[in-house]
Design an enzyme around this catalytic site. Structure first.
Site, PDB file in Angstrom:
ATOM      1  N   ALA A 165       1.002  -1.204  -0.022  1.00  0.00           N
ATOM      2  CA  ALA A 165       0.150   0.035  -0.089  1.00  0.00           C
ATOM      3  C   ALA A 165       0.851   1.216   0.054  1.00  0.00           C
ATOM      4  CB  ALA A 165      -1.051   0.102   1.161  1.00  0.00           C
ATOM      5  N   CYS A 166       0.409   2.242  -0.729  1.00  0.00           N
ATOM      6  CA  CYS A 166       1.109   3.630  -0.757  1.00  0.00           C
ATOM      7  C   CYS A 166       0.322   4.629  -0.483  1.00  0.00           C
ATOM      8  CB  CYS A 166       2.008   3.681  -1.899  1.00  0.00           C
ATOM      9  SG  CYS A 166       3.051   5.228  -1.998  1.00  0.00           S
ATOM     10  N   THR A 167       0.671   5.632   0.443  1.00  0.00           N
ATOM     11  CA  THR A 167       0.030   6.898   0.645  1.00  0.00           C
ATOM     12  C   THR A 167       0.872   8.005   0.534  1.00  0.00           C
ATOM     13  OG1 THR A 167      -1.808   7.648   2.183  1.00  0.00           O
ATOM     14  CG2 THR A 167       0.024   6.646   3.113  1.00  0.00           C
TER      15      THR A 167
END
Length: 188
Positions: A165-167
Site C-alpha cells: 500500500a502507498c499513501t
C-alpha cells in the site's frame, strides 16, 4: 460564558447554578459580574496571541525537522522490528544512514537508504527481501511515487513483489520524504 458588549465594555453573566456558586465560595456574588473595560487588555492579549502563533508556526513547523542534523533512532520509543512466531514486523524506516545522518533531496537515493535499513533489520533476524510479504510506503508527496518505485523495484530482482500500500501527502517524522514499513514471513 454569554457576553454582552457595550462601548468596549463586557458584562460577564455567570452561568453557574447558585448551588455550585455557593459550593465554590461564590455566595456573595450576583449572577451578573461587574463590567470590565477591555480597551486596556485587547492590545496586549492580541500581541501575545500573535506572538505564540508566529513562534509556533514559523519556528516549529518544518524548520524543526530540517534543523535536525542527526536522528538518534535508538533513543525513540519503538523497536526496529518485533517477531511474532514466524512473522517479523519491521517498523517504519526513514532515509537515515546508520550514523544517524538523514538523506535528503533525491527520492531514489532516499528510497535506497530506507530499503538498506530494512535489509539490515531483516538480516539481523534471519530474513531477506524474498521473505517480505507486505510493505506500506508513506510519501510526503505523491510526486515522489515514480522515483520511489524505480528504486524500490531494485530490491526485488526476481519480480516477486510483496503486497503493498502507498499513501502520500503526509508530514513524516524528521521531515523525511518517505517512510517504509514491512512484514516478513518465514516458515521455520
Amino acid at each position: 460564558m454569554p457576553k454582552r458588549q457595550r462601548n468596549s465594555k463586557i458584562t460577564m453573566v455567570s452561568t453557574m447554578p447558585p448551588t455550585l456558586r455557593s459550593a465554590n465560595g461564590l455566595t456573595g456574588l450576583s449572577p451578573i459580574e461587574p463590567e470590565v473595560d477591555m480597551k486596556n487588555y485587547m492590545l496586549p492579549i492580541s500581541a501575545i496571541v500573535a506572538g505564540v502563533v508566529l513562534a509556533t508556526g514559523v519556528a516549529m513547523w518544518p524548520a524543526l525537522a530540517q534543523q535536525t542534523p542527526k536522528v538518534d533512532v535508538a533513543a525513540l520509543p519503538f523497536s526496529p522490528a518485533r517477531q511474532a512466531g514466524p512473522t517479523l514486523y519491521v517498523s517504519g524506516q526513514i532515509p537515515v544512514k546508520p550514523d544517524g545522518t538523514p538523506i535528503t533531496g533525491d527520492v531514489a537515493a532516499q528510497t535506497r537508504q530506507t530499503m538498506d535499513n530494512i535489509d539490515a533489520i531483516l538480516k539481523d533476524h534471519g530474513y531477506t527481501f524474498a521473505d517480505v510479504v507486505n510493505v506500506t510506503v508513506y510519501l510526503s508527496d505523491m510526486k515522489h511515487y515514480p522515483a520511489m518505485n524505480a528504486a524500490y523495484r531494485e530490491y526485488f530482482p526476481n519480480g516477486k513483489f510483496p503486497a503493498r500500500a502507498c499513501t502520500g501527502g503526509l508530514q513524516l517524522a524528521f521531515g523525511a520524504d518517505l517512510e517504509i514499513s514491512a512484514i516478513a514471513y518465514k516458515e521455520k
